[in-house]
Design a protein around this motif. Structure first.
Motif, mmCIF file in Angstrom:
data_model
loop_
_atom_site.group_PDB
_atom_site.id
_atom_site.type_symbol
_atom_site.label_atom_id
_atom_site.label_comp_id
_atom_site.label_asym_id
_atom_site.label_seq_id
_atom_site.Cartn_x
_atom_site.Cartn_y
_atom_site.Cartn_z
ATOM 1 N N THR A 155 24.826 173.203 8.509
ATOM 2 C CA THR A 155 24.144 172.036 9.083
ATOM 3 C C THR A 155 24.998 170.775 8.968
ATOM 4 O O THR A 155 24.981 169.930 9.864
ATOM 5 C CB THR A 155 22.785 171.811 8.385
ATOM 6 O OG1 THR A 155 21.995 172.989 8.509
ATOM 7 C CG2 THR A 155 22.038 170.635 8.992
ATOM 8 N N ILE B 9 18.550 165.682 4.135
ATOM 9 C CA ILE B 9 19.938 166.162 4.201
ATOM 10 C C ILE B 9 20.886 164.969 4.255
ATOM 11 O O ILE B 9 21.922 164.945 3.587
ATOM 12 C CB ILE B 9 20.143 167.110 5.398
ATOM 13 C CG1 ILE B 9 19.324 168.390 5.202
ATOM 14 C CG2 ILE B 9 21.622 167.436 5.593
ATOM 15 C CD1 ILE B 9 19.231 169.272 6.440
ATOM 16 N N PRO C 106 21.607 171.340 1.014
ATOM 17 C CA PRO C 106 21.585 171.629 2.453
ATOM 18 C C PRO C 106 22.412 172.860 2.802
ATOM 19 O O PRO C 106 23.350 173.227 2.085
ATOM 20 C CB PRO C 106 22.205 170.376 3.073
ATOM 21 C CG PRO C 106 23.087 169.824 2.007
ATOM 22 C CD PRO C 106 22.434 170.174 0.701
ATOM 23 N N TRP D 106 21.219 163.546 0.860
ATOM 24 C CA TRP D 106 22.113 164.369 0.040
ATOM 25 C C TRP D 106 23.566 164.023 0.348
ATOM 26 O O TRP D 106 24.381 163.838 -0.562
ATOM 27 C CB TRP D 106 21.851 165.855 0.298
ATOM 28 C CG TRP D 106 22.658 166.766 -0.583
ATOM 29 C CD1 TRP D 106 22.273 167.276 -1.778
ATOM 30 C CD2 TRP D 106 23.988 167.251 -0.336
ATOM 31 N NE1 TRP D 106 23.292 168.065 -2.298
ATOM 32 C CE2 TRP D 106 24.341 168.061 -1.429
ATOM 33 C CE3 TRP D 106 24.904 167.089 0.694
ATOM 34 C CZ2 TRP D 106 25.581 168.705 -1.520
ATOM 35 C CZ3 TRP D 106 26.138 167.715 0.612
ATOM 36 C CH2 TRP D 106 26.473 168.518 -0.487
#
Length: 188
Positions: free
Chosen positions: A158, A130, A154, A133
């Motif tokens: 989050t 994540i 993701p 990303w």
């Protein structure tokens, strides 16, 4: 090391590991080989702080020791640097063995098991992806569809409110050291 410790890369021991050396080294190691936007390189230390925050969001009941493991997930890079995955694969199993020996010494130094349980490692890896990303889309020039292909998309909840920070290495080093201390205190 700057602390005065002598670290044997082939046989590292926990007694030769100091958080100040880790924080200093990681604060000066650039992710993405320095190919990012901004006035400062995005350091492995900054990345590690983000991974620990993401891990905590994904695992809100995780004990402090596993959040510490997330913070330290790239700690060996304070001496061996950051390599992109294709280069690690090309170097072969010797790189992986060196990384594992260094990680074990770091873990033992700070009260963690030498080898992190597989389930925890997978959760940390998820947070790491994540983070990658976020880095790809915010500072490394990837479009969201391109980043989705490489790292997976993701859950927006989050990453809500989280942003990539680019700051001088000295500030990142201080933040990394402070977070390490907070987690150790929480561990008791």
């Amino acid at each position: 090391m700057l602390s005065g410790r002598r670290l044997d890369l082939l046989d590292p021991t926990p007694v030769d590991v100091e958080i100040e050396d880790i924080a200093h080294g990681l604060s000066f190691v650039a992710r993405w080989n320095g190919q990012t936007l901004g006035d400062f390189a995005y350091s492995v230390a900054e990345h590690s702080l983000l991974v620990e925050r993401l891990y905590a969001r994904l695992n809100p009941k995780a004990p402090a020791k596993w959040r510490l493991a997330a913070l330290l997930h790239d700690a060996p890079e304070y001496v061996i640097g950051d390599m992109i995955s294709p280069v690690k694969a090309a170097v072969g199993p010797d790189y992986d063995e060196l990384d594992k020996r260094l990680a074990a010494a770091v873990h033992l130094r700070f009260g963690l098991p030498a080898t992190i349980p597989v389930t925890v490692k997978k959760q940390i890896k998820k947070a790491d992806k994540i983070s990658a990303w976020m880095e790809a889309t915010q500072i490394a020039g990837f479009s969201e569809p391109e980043a989705n292909r490489f790292f997976g998309k993701p859950d927006p909840a989050t990453i809500d409110g989280l942003h990539i920070h680019l700051r001088p290495p000295t500030e990142t080093r201080a933040a990394y050291t402070a977070r390490h201390e907070e987690l150790l205190t929480e561990m008791g």
